[in-house]
Scaffold this active site. Structure first.
Site, PDB file in Angstrom:
ATOM      1  CD  GLU A 116      -3.457   0.761   1.853  1.00 23.08           C
ATOM      2  OE1 GLU A 116      -4.346   1.374   1.887  1.00 23.08           O
ATOM      3  OE2 GLU A 116      -2.980  -0.004   3.027  1.00 23.08           O
TER       4      GLU A 116
ATOM      5  CE1 TYR B 210      -3.856  -3.882   0.810  1.00 22.80           C
ATOM      6  CE2 TYR B 210      -3.437  -2.266  -1.030  1.00 22.80           C
ATOM      7  CZ  TYR B 210      -3.993  -2.632   0.192  1.00 22.80           C
ATOM      8  OH  TYR B 210      -4.851  -1.902   0.784  1.00 22.80           O
TER       9      TYR B 210
ATOM     10  CG  ASP C  31      -3.137  -6.340   4.044  1.00 19.26           C
ATOM     11  OD1 ASP C  31      -3.782  -7.235   4.629  1.00 19.26           O
ATOM     12  OD2 ASP C  31      -3.418  -4.983   4.077  1.00 19.26           O
TER      13      ASP C  31
ATOM     14  CG  ASN D 230      -7.207  -6.953   3.104  1.00 16.67           C
ATOM     15  OD1 ASN D 230      -7.473  -6.269   4.241  1.00 16.67           O
ATOM     16  ND2 ASN D 230      -6.710  -6.094   1.901  1.00 16.67           N
TER      17      ASN D 230
ATOM     18  CG  ASP E 120      -0.623  -7.311   7.783  1.00 20.15           C
ATOM     19  OD1 ASP E 120      -0.416  -6.690   6.925  1.00 20.15           O
ATOM     20  OD2 ASP E 120      -1.521  -6.836   8.837  1.00 20.15           O
TER      21      ASP E 120
ATOM     22  CG  ASP F 295      -3.248   1.124   9.051  1.00 21.29           C
ATOM     23  OD1 ASP F 295      -4.270   0.818   9.091  1.00 21.29           O
ATOM     24  OD2 ASP F 295      -2.307   1.100   7.872  1.00 21.29           O
ATOM     25  CG  HIS F 296      -1.524  -3.074   8.177  1.00 19.60           C
ATOM     26  ND1 HIS F 296      -1.857  -4.287   7.934  1.00 19.60           N
ATOM     27  CD2 HIS F 296      -2.583  -2.321   7.339  1.00 19.60           C
ATOM     28  CE1 HIS F 296      -2.929  -4.397   7.188  1.00 19.60           C
ATOM     29  NE2 HIS F 296      -3.327  -3.140   6.769  1.00 19.60           N
TER      30      HIS F 296
END
Length: 276
Positions: free
Chosen positions: A44, A127, A166, A168, A239, A264-265
């Site tokens: 990202e 991603y 990631d 998701n 992740d 966030d991550h």
């Protein structure tokens, strides 16, 4: 080797922004550099196209001694969207590919996969597309999952694979703080979880669960918009570092890197006994 992967939610903001969040991101960049990883994967990145001079200068200052390759979203996909990047130590000479996997819609143009080939293994990052609000992209996401699994399995037929990113998807109920409330949420639908199981069944090991099969309360993502998400440890593990099954016994550690107050991550680290 020490390998780190991180969805950074905008490389431009992290490298050149002036907000508190941007400063937090640069602090984490410095922490990552101090760990002296061999490879760093970013997801990202949201670069409009190529890294600008200001990005190049910031990368050179923050990560001296690293080369980098990137992939940005291109038309007909949205610009300044998705995107990936690798940093790797000078002296490493991987063959770099930017695969298209036959994904639906504009997913192949969104800069979602980069693969590095070394003499004895592949390192690849992804991603994975989010299924979106109202699960409006879930059908396309399922096609993506099938195509990505086929791609990864094809790599593994040639040599072992280490895949990060990631994804998701929180695979099991242990992988998020509130599973009962999220069975119809993007990232924890039955369909996404079943596809992740199929990916593992295709010959891959979740490195974190391999070492810590019953460990609870360890997450890689905390909702940025929920101010108390991190304070309350209300997160998701979406992740991953996956490795070919024949590399599983070489895993030394797999863990999250603390990001302090930044939500966030979290970066994820894999320590593994292989030589590039």
């Amino acid at each position: 080797m020490k390998l780190i992967s991180w969805n950074i939610d905008s490389l431009n903001a992290g490298l050149t922004g002036t907000s508190t969040r941007a400063k937090e991101t640069r602090t984490i960049f410095k922490l990552i550099n101090a760990l002296e990883p061999d490879l760093i994967a970013f997801q990202e990145t949201k670069l409009r196209k190529d890294p600008l001079k200001k990005h190049q200068e910031a990368l050179a200052e923050l990560f001296p001694g690293y080369q980098y390759v990137w992939r940005s979203s291109v038309e007909p996909a949205r610009k300044s969207y998705a995107g990936t990047m690798y940093l790797y130590r000078e002296g490493l000479k991987p063959k770099v590919t930017y695969p298209e996997i036959g994904a639906p819609s504009t997913m192949d143009q969104e800069g979602r996969i980069i693969t590095l080939e070394f003499p004895h293994f592949f390192v690849t990052e992804v991603y994975t597309p989010n299924s979106g609000n109202g699960l409006k992209r879930l059908d396309d996401r399922q096609v993506w999952d099938d195509k990505y699994r086929e791609y990864l399995a094809g790599l593994a037929q040639q040599k072992p694979v280490m895949a990060s990113g990631d994804f998701n998807c929180a695979h099991e109920e242990i992988d998020l703080a509130h599973p009962s409330n999220n069975h119809h949420s993007a990232g924890f639908t039955d369909e996404e979880r079943e596809h992740f199981t199929k990916l593992l069944d295709a010959g891959f090991t979740d490195s974190f669960r391999h070492l810590y099969p019953d460990k609870k309360g360890v997450y890689s993502w905390f909702a940025q918009r929920v101010l108390t998400s991190k304070k309350n440890n209300s997160g998701w593990r979406i992740d991953y570092w996956l490795v070919s099954n024949d590399l599983a016994d070489k895993i030394q550690d797999s863990k999250m890197i603390d990001t302090g107050a930044r939500r966030d991550h979290l970066p994820i680290e894999l320590d593994i006994d292989v030589q590039p």
